[in-house]
Design a protein around this motif. Sequence first.
Motif, short mmCIF file in Angstrom:
data_model
loop_
_atom_site.label_atom_id
_atom_site.label_comp_id
_atom_site.label_asym_id
_atom_site.label_seq_id
_atom_site.Cartn_x
_atom_site.Cartn_y
_atom_site.Cartn_z
N ARG A 188 0.86 -1.18 0.00
CA ARG A 188 0.00 0.00 0.00
C ARG A 188 0.89 1.23 0.00
O ARG A 188 1.81 1.34 0.82
N TYR A 206 -1.62 -0.90 -4.32
CA TYR A 206 -2.69 0.07 -4.14
C TYR A 206 -2.07 1.42 -3.80
O TYR A 206 -1.23 1.53 -2.90
N SER A 208 -2.96 5.36 -2.71
CA SER A 208 -3.95 6.29 -2.21
C SER A 208 -3.33 7.67 -2.11
O SER A 208 -2.31 7.85 -1.44
N HIS A 239 -7.37 3.96 6.97
CA HIS A 239 -7.06 2.64 6.41
C HIS A 239 -7.09 1.61 7.54
O HIS A 239 -6.28 1.67 8.47
N HIS A 240 -8.04 0.69 7.46
CA HIS A 240 -8.20 -0.34 8.49
C HIS A 240 -7.61 -1.64 7.95
O HIS A 240 -8.23 -2.32 7.10
N ARG A 242 -6.89 -5.29 8.58
CA ARG A 242 -7.40 -6.32 9.47
C ARG A 242 -6.42 -7.49 9.57
O ARG A 242 -5.54 -7.66 8.72
N ASP A 246 -6.96 -8.17 4.83
CA ASP A 246 -7.92 -7.32 4.12
C ASP A 246 -7.82 -5.88 4.63
O ASP A 246 -7.49 -5.64 5.80
N VAL A 247 -8.14 -4.95 3.75
CA VAL A 247 -8.06 -3.54 4.12
C VAL A 247 -9.36 -2.84 3.73
O VAL A 247 -9.84 -2.98 2.61
N LEU A 248 -9.92 -2.10 4.67
CA LEU A 248 -11.06 -1.24 4.41
C LEU A 248 -10.59 0.21 4.48
O LEU A 248 -9.78 0.56 5.35
N VAL A 249 -11.10 1.05 3.58
CA VAL A 249 -10.74 2.46 3.59
C VAL A 249 -12.01 3.28 3.76
O VAL A 249 -12.94 3.17 2.97
N TYR A 250 -12.04 4.07 4.81
CA TYR A 250 -13.16 4.95 5.09
C TYR A 250 -12.73 6.39 4.86
O TYR A 250 -11.57 6.76 5.09
N ARG A 251 -13.67 7.23 4.42
CA ARG A 251 -13.41 8.67 4.33
C ARG A 251 -14.06 9.36 5.52
O ARG A 251 -15.24 9.19 5.79
#
Length: 256
Positions: A188, A206, A208, A239-240, A242, A246-251
């Motif tokens: 990342r 990835y 960002s 950026h979470h 886990r 796996d990665v979750l991205v929240y705004r």
Amino acid sequence: MLIAHLSDLHLFTERAETGETRADIARVIAALVADINALDPRPDIVVISGDLADGGTPEDYRCLAALLAPLAMPVMAVPGNHDRRCAMREGLAHRLSGLAEGAFLNARVDMAEVTLLGLDTVIPASPVGALCSERLDWLAQELRSAAASTVIVMHHPPVITGNPHWDTYSLIEGRERLGQLLGKTPRRILCGHIHQPFHTQWGAHYVSVAGSPAFEYHLSPGSHATAQPAPVPFSYPLHHIRPTGDVLVYRRHVRF
């Protein structure tokens, strides 16, 4: 693991190098710090991908150190083209985690089975970025002992957007070898510089790009227009990462 990604703060106390930077940026940064501290759960670390200051005077970094002091978690940062290495190291070394020794402000932080590697892409007195052999050799050495989940933090994006205004001011040297060093293991890459948030895939990686609380652009994909500041809502990415990888991205949207 939760990472809050900020970029392009452009704080100034004496003078601004960029005319677009908002005059109340110190108040805005204080509001961002308060918002991050109020998150539940809180981020494990805050990363700042360059242009912490907008002129890079010693007073800029003293002021920024005071603004960042309330953060309840570590802070990792790399310089941008508006920063000054010596003043940044002197004014922020006590607040920043993992700064490497030497001429460049590279950094490394290991936590929760994630390695964060900060790359200094600055060419002094130039808006464009580069990774010379010395900086890339440092990265190659650090990658040998990095965790499977590795996050690269750098100011200048390594990707080609197709916009001639942005691409001529991004990473112009070292892009090919950077890609070779990262190889096919997904990483990342967190960047700034462009002042418009977006994300993309660069090979296996990835990428960002964070926005800027100082001023932002609002171009559509594929636009060749010259970027102009626009009154758009500001948000920063969380950026979470886990345990599964796996990665979750929240705004996270913030009103100033």
